[in-house]
Design a protein around this motif. Structure first.
Motif, PDB file in Angstrom:
ATOM      1  N   ASN A  72      41.513  79.263 -78.087  1.00 51.20           N
ATOM      2  CA  ASN A  72      41.150  78.167 -77.149  1.00 51.20           C
ATOM      3  C   ASN A  72      39.576  77.840 -76.941  1.00 51.20           C
ATOM      4  O   ASN A  72      39.368  76.839 -75.871  1.00 51.20           O
ATOM      5  CB  ASN A  72      41.644  78.723 -75.495  1.00 51.20           C
ATOM      6  N   GLY A  73      38.775  78.278 -77.709  1.00 52.57           N
ATOM      7  CA  GLY A  73      37.370  77.642 -77.694  1.00 52.57           C
ATOM      8  C   GLY A  73      36.654  78.478 -76.518  1.00 52.57           C
ATOM      9  O   GLY A  73      35.369  78.057 -76.385  1.00 52.57           O
ATOM     10  N   SER A  74      37.120  79.170 -75.751  1.00 53.36           N
ATOM     11  CA  SER A  74      36.561  79.742 -74.562  1.00 53.36           C
ATOM     12  C   SER A  74      35.891  81.016 -74.928  1.00 53.36           C
ATOM     13  O   SER A  74      36.272  82.047 -74.106  1.00 53.36           O
ATOM     14  CB  SER A  74      37.375  79.929 -73.424  1.00 53.36           C
ATOM     15  N   GLY A  75      34.791  80.998 -75.873  1.00 58.81           N
ATOM     16  CA  GLY A  75      34.356  82.363 -76.305  1.00 58.81           C
ATOM     17  C   GLY A  75      33.067  82.362 -75.457  1.00 58.81           C
ATOM     18  O   GLY A  75      32.224  83.289 -75.964  1.00 58.81           O
ATOM     19  N   ALA A  76      32.718  81.699 -74.231  1.00 56.44           N
ATOM     20  CA  ALA A  76      31.457  81.910 -73.772  1.00 56.44           C
ATOM     21  C   ALA A  76      31.405  83.288 -73.240  1.00 56.44           C
ATOM     22  O   ALA A  76      32.394  84.051 -72.762  1.00 56.44           O
ATOM     23  CB  ALA A  76      31.255  80.929 -72.626  1.00 56.44           C
ATOM     24  N   VAL A  77      30.155  83.868 -73.286  1.00 49.94           N
ATOM     25  CA  VAL A  77      30.048  85.276 -72.649  1.00 49.94           C
ATOM     26  C   VAL A  77      29.322  85.270 -71.393  1.00 49.94           C
ATOM     27  O   VAL A  77      28.511  84.456 -71.103  1.00 49.94           O
ATOM     28  CB  VAL A  77      28.928  85.947 -73.847  1.00 49.94           C
ATOM     29  N   GLU A  78      30.035  86.119 -70.357  1.00 48.30           N
ATOM     30  CA  GLU A  78      29.212  86.358 -69.252  1.00 48.30           C
ATOM     31  C   GLU A  78      28.221  87.006 -69.233  1.00 48.30           C
ATOM     32  O   GLU A  78      27.756  88.289 -69.701  1.00 48.30           O
ATOM     33  CB  GLU A  78      30.509  87.156 -68.416  1.00 48.30           C
ATOM     34  N   LEU A  79      27.094  86.300 -68.794  1.00 50.88           N
ATOM     35  CA  LEU A  79      25.632  86.919 -68.577  1.00 50.88           C
ATOM     36  C   LEU A  79      25.178  87.569 -67.389  1.00 50.88           C
ATOM     37  O   LEU A  79      25.591  86.938 -66.429  1.00 50.88           O
ATOM     38  CB  LEU A  79      24.684  85.775 -69.219  1.00 50.88           C
ATOM     39  N   GLU A  80      24.610  88.910 -67.389  1.00 44.25           N
ATOM     40  CA  GLU A  80      24.254  89.268 -66.303  1.00 44.25           C
ATOM     41  C   GLU A  80      22.683  88.654 -66.266  1.00 44.25           C
ATOM     42  O   GLU A  80      22.013  88.286 -67.043  1.00 44.25           O
ATOM     43  CB  GLU A  80      24.177  90.782 -66.630  1.00 44.25           C
ATOM     44  N   ASP A  81      22.161  89.030 -64.799  1.00 47.95           N
ATOM     45  CA  ASP A  81      20.971  88.710 -64.625  1.00 47.95           C
ATOM     46  C   ASP A  81      19.594  88.851 -65.760  1.00 47.95           C
ATOM     47  O   ASP A  81      18.811  88.238 -65.835  1.00 47.95           O
ATOM     48  CB  ASP A  81      20.463  88.997 -63.210  1.00 47.95           C
ATOM     49  N   ALA A  82      20.022  90.477 -66.331  1.00 51.19           N
ATOM     50  CA  ALA A  82      18.986  90.893 -67.100  1.00 51.19           C
ATOM     51  C   ALA A  82      19.123  90.234 -68.219  1.00 51.19           C
ATOM     52  O   ALA A  82      18.201  90.258 -69.179  1.00 51.19           O
ATOM     53  CB  ALA A  82      19.278  92.262 -67.233  1.00 51.19           C
ATOM     54  N   ASP A  83      20.089  89.360 -68.736  1.00 52.12           N
ATOM     55  CA  ASP A  83      20.124  88.799 -70.026  1.00 52.12           C
ATOM     56  C   ASP A  83      19.595  87.342 -70.060  1.00 52.12           C
ATOM     57  O   ASP A  83      19.629  86.715 -70.783  1.00 52.12           O
ATOM     58  CB  ASP A  83      21.582  88.603 -70.531  1.00 52.12           C
ATOM     59  N   LYS A  84      19.152  86.874 -68.797  1.00 52.12           N
ATOM     60  CA  LYS A  84      18.657  85.540 -68.597  1.00 52.12           C
ATOM     61  C   LYS A  84      17.261  85.425 -68.367  1.00 52.12           C
ATOM     62  O   LYS A  84      16.500  84.230 -68.606  1.00 52.12           O
ATOM     63  CB  LYS A  84      19.236  85.102 -67.407  1.00 52.12           C
ATOM     64  N   VAL A  85      16.574  86.530 -68.679  1.00 51.53           N
ATOM     65  CA  VAL A  85      14.926  86.656 -68.751  1.00 51.53           C
ATOM     66  C   VAL A  85      14.556  87.600 -70.109  1.00 51.53           C
ATOM     67  O   VAL A  85      15.285  88.332 -70.193  1.00 51.53           O
ATOM     68  CB  VAL A  85      14.367  86.892 -67.515  1.00 51.53           C
ATOM     69  N   PRO A  86      13.340  87.382 -70.521  1.00 53.78           N
ATOM     70  CA  PRO A  86      13.127  88.334 -71.371  1.00 53.78           C
ATOM     71  C   PRO A  86      12.837  89.646 -70.925  1.00 53.78           C
ATOM     72  O   PRO A  86      12.589  90.011 -69.778  1.00 53.78           O
ATOM     73  CB  PRO A  86      11.349  87.998 -71.876  1.00 53.78           C
ATOM     74  N   ASN A  87      13.757  90.519 -71.737  1.00 58.15           N
ATOM     75  CA  ASN A  87      13.854  92.139 -70.975  1.00 58.15           C
ATOM     76  C   ASN A  87      13.373  93.091 -72.010  1.00 58.15           C
ATOM     77  O   ASN A  87      13.885  94.194 -72.136  1.00 58.15           O
ATOM     78  CB  ASN A  87      15.278  92.388 -70.657  1.00 58.15           C
ATOM     79  N   ILE A  88      12.412  92.784 -72.720  1.00 54.64           N
ATOM     80  CA  ILE A  88      11.810  93.845 -73.744  1.00 54.64           C
ATOM     81  C   ILE A  88      10.277  93.975 -73.417  1.00 54.64           C
ATOM     82  O   ILE A  88       9.618  92.916 -73.215  1.00 54.64           O
ATOM     83  CB  ILE A  88      11.861  93.370 -75.131  1.00 54.64           C
ATOM     84  N   LYS A  89       9.832  95.131 -73.183  1.00 56.21           N
ATOM     85  CA  LYS A  89       8.469  95.626 -72.872  1.00 56.21           C
ATOM     86  C   LYS A  89       7.698  96.145 -74.275  1.00 56.21           C
ATOM     87  O   LYS A  89       8.344  97.156 -74.823  1.00 56.21           O
ATOM     88  CB  LYS A  89       8.552  96.557 -71.827  1.00 56.21           C
TER      89      LYS A  89
END
Length: 373
Positions: A322-339
């Motif tokens: 159905n083409g609805s393959g979008a992944v649910e993103l958590e808040d931590a996935d929306k900003v750089p999260n590597i230190k």
């Protein structure tokens, strides 16, 4: 069932001879010639994005013919922080108008399209497609009166399947050695597919990993945006992770490409149509040490496709979801999260890299004489 991709054992004797002739240029059609001309065009959107900053990454998106997937990927890319700093190169396996139209609509970065001019999808009735008189599937040459040398499983060359591996190899050679825009580029190039959903933080995380790799993991060959286990979301540790190289959002530099390119014979001769399995089974093991890739503890890209590249390409058997393959993103996935100050955890399991596994079977029940090594 294994599907052949091996040049040497699957083509006729004439085709084998062609491979040994570096001056050989396959016959092209008007369509393939027009696509070759398009390959030489400069990137679009340079008026909106006139310069690419120092430290930028080139991003290569390789596609076949899954427009629903491509729309999702392009939509995800359009929201990635920093994507306007990148050159996006879209490599097409064949020409499909709907796919072309989607890419033509990209306006969020510089974009360049290249088309594999020798894709069997451009030659449905002639080599490198299926030529008249070629054996197909598991035909018996004598019984059918056809031409062809089957592989070890009795299968004859299937061009639309073989093209999966051939497109990847053509793309790599073209991107690293055949394009004016990348020929002198010594940075990292990031590779993604049409069924990879790219998170908002992917580009910045990739830059952080590239910057960290020389100090944190000098033995690492590449960086990855996701674990090698495509179903994993990551461990969530406060550390970087070095593990076997995965096939989702991977990036490496020209030095690594040169090592890969030096193994062209092994890559092309290995009887497997998947490029990644070929790399894991024959190319990486030949490097003499585990091939580690550096990544974060959370994924920044995800595989969402249900239809394989080789599924549903026949006119009567189209594989779609159905083409609805979008992944649910958590808040931590929306900003750089590597230190940068995180330590590195090394996952030493290297499944799929053991080139000597077959030989090891010979010594399972015997004591190996060290003097024979």
């Amino acid at each position: 069932m294994s599907v052949p991709s091996d040049y040497g054992t699957l083509w006729s004797a004439a085709h084998r001879k062609i491979l040994l002739d570096p001056t050989f240029t396959p016959r092209q059609s008007p369509l393939s010639l027009s696509l070759s001309a398009r390959n030489a065009l400069p990137p679009r959107n340079r008026d909106r994005f006139p310069t690419l900053p120092d430290g930028h990454l080139k991003v290569v998106l390789y596609v076949h013919n899954r427009p629903r997937y491509l729309r999702l990927v392009v939509n995800s890319l359009s929201r990635v922080e920093g994507i306007g700093e990148a050159l996006l190169i879209v490599s097409h396996d064949g020409y499909f108008p709907e796919m072309d139209k989607i890419v033509q609509g990209i306006d969020f970065c510089q974009v360049k399209q290249v088309f594999a001019p020798y894709s069997p999808h451009l030659f449905p009735d002639a080599f490198p497609g299926v030529s008249p008189g070629d054996c197909r599937s598991n035909d018996k040459a004598k019984e059918k009166g056809c031409r062809g040398d089957p592989d070890q499983y009795g299968n004859h060359r299937a061009p639309r399947i073989v093209s999966l591996k051939h497109h990847w190899w053509w793309m790599m050679n073209t991107v690293w050695d055949g394009m004016e825009e990348t020929r002198d580029f010594d940075g990292h190039i990031l590779f993604i597919e049409e069924d990879h959903y790219i998170f908002l933080n992917a580009y910045r995380n990739a830059q952080l990993l590239v910057d960290s790799k020389p100090k944190k993991c000098p033995q690492c060959y590449a960086i990855n945006l996701a674990p090698s286990d495509v179903k994993s979301k990551g461990e969530g540790w406060e550390s970087l992770v070095a593990e076997k190289m995965g096939n989702i959002g991977y990036a490496f530099n020209r030095t690594v490409w040169r090592k890969i390119h030096a193994k062209a014979k092994q890559f092309c001769a290995f009887d497997e149509y998947n490029w990644d399995i070929t790399m894991w089974a024959t190319v990486y093991p030949s490097f003499g040490a585990p091939v580690y890739s550096l990544r974060g503890p959370r994924r920044s890209a995800a595989h969402f496709g249900k239809c394989g590249l080789h599924q549903g390409q026949g006119s009567s058997n189209v594989c779609v979801d159905n083409g609805s393959g979008a992944v649910e993103l958590e808040d931590a996935d929306k900003v750089p999260n590597i230190k940068a100050d995180w330590p590195v955890r090394v996952i030493q399991r290297q499944e799929g890299y053991q080139a000597g596994l077959c030989l090891s079977f010979a010594y399972m029940y015997h004591v190996k004489d060290p003097s024979s090594l």
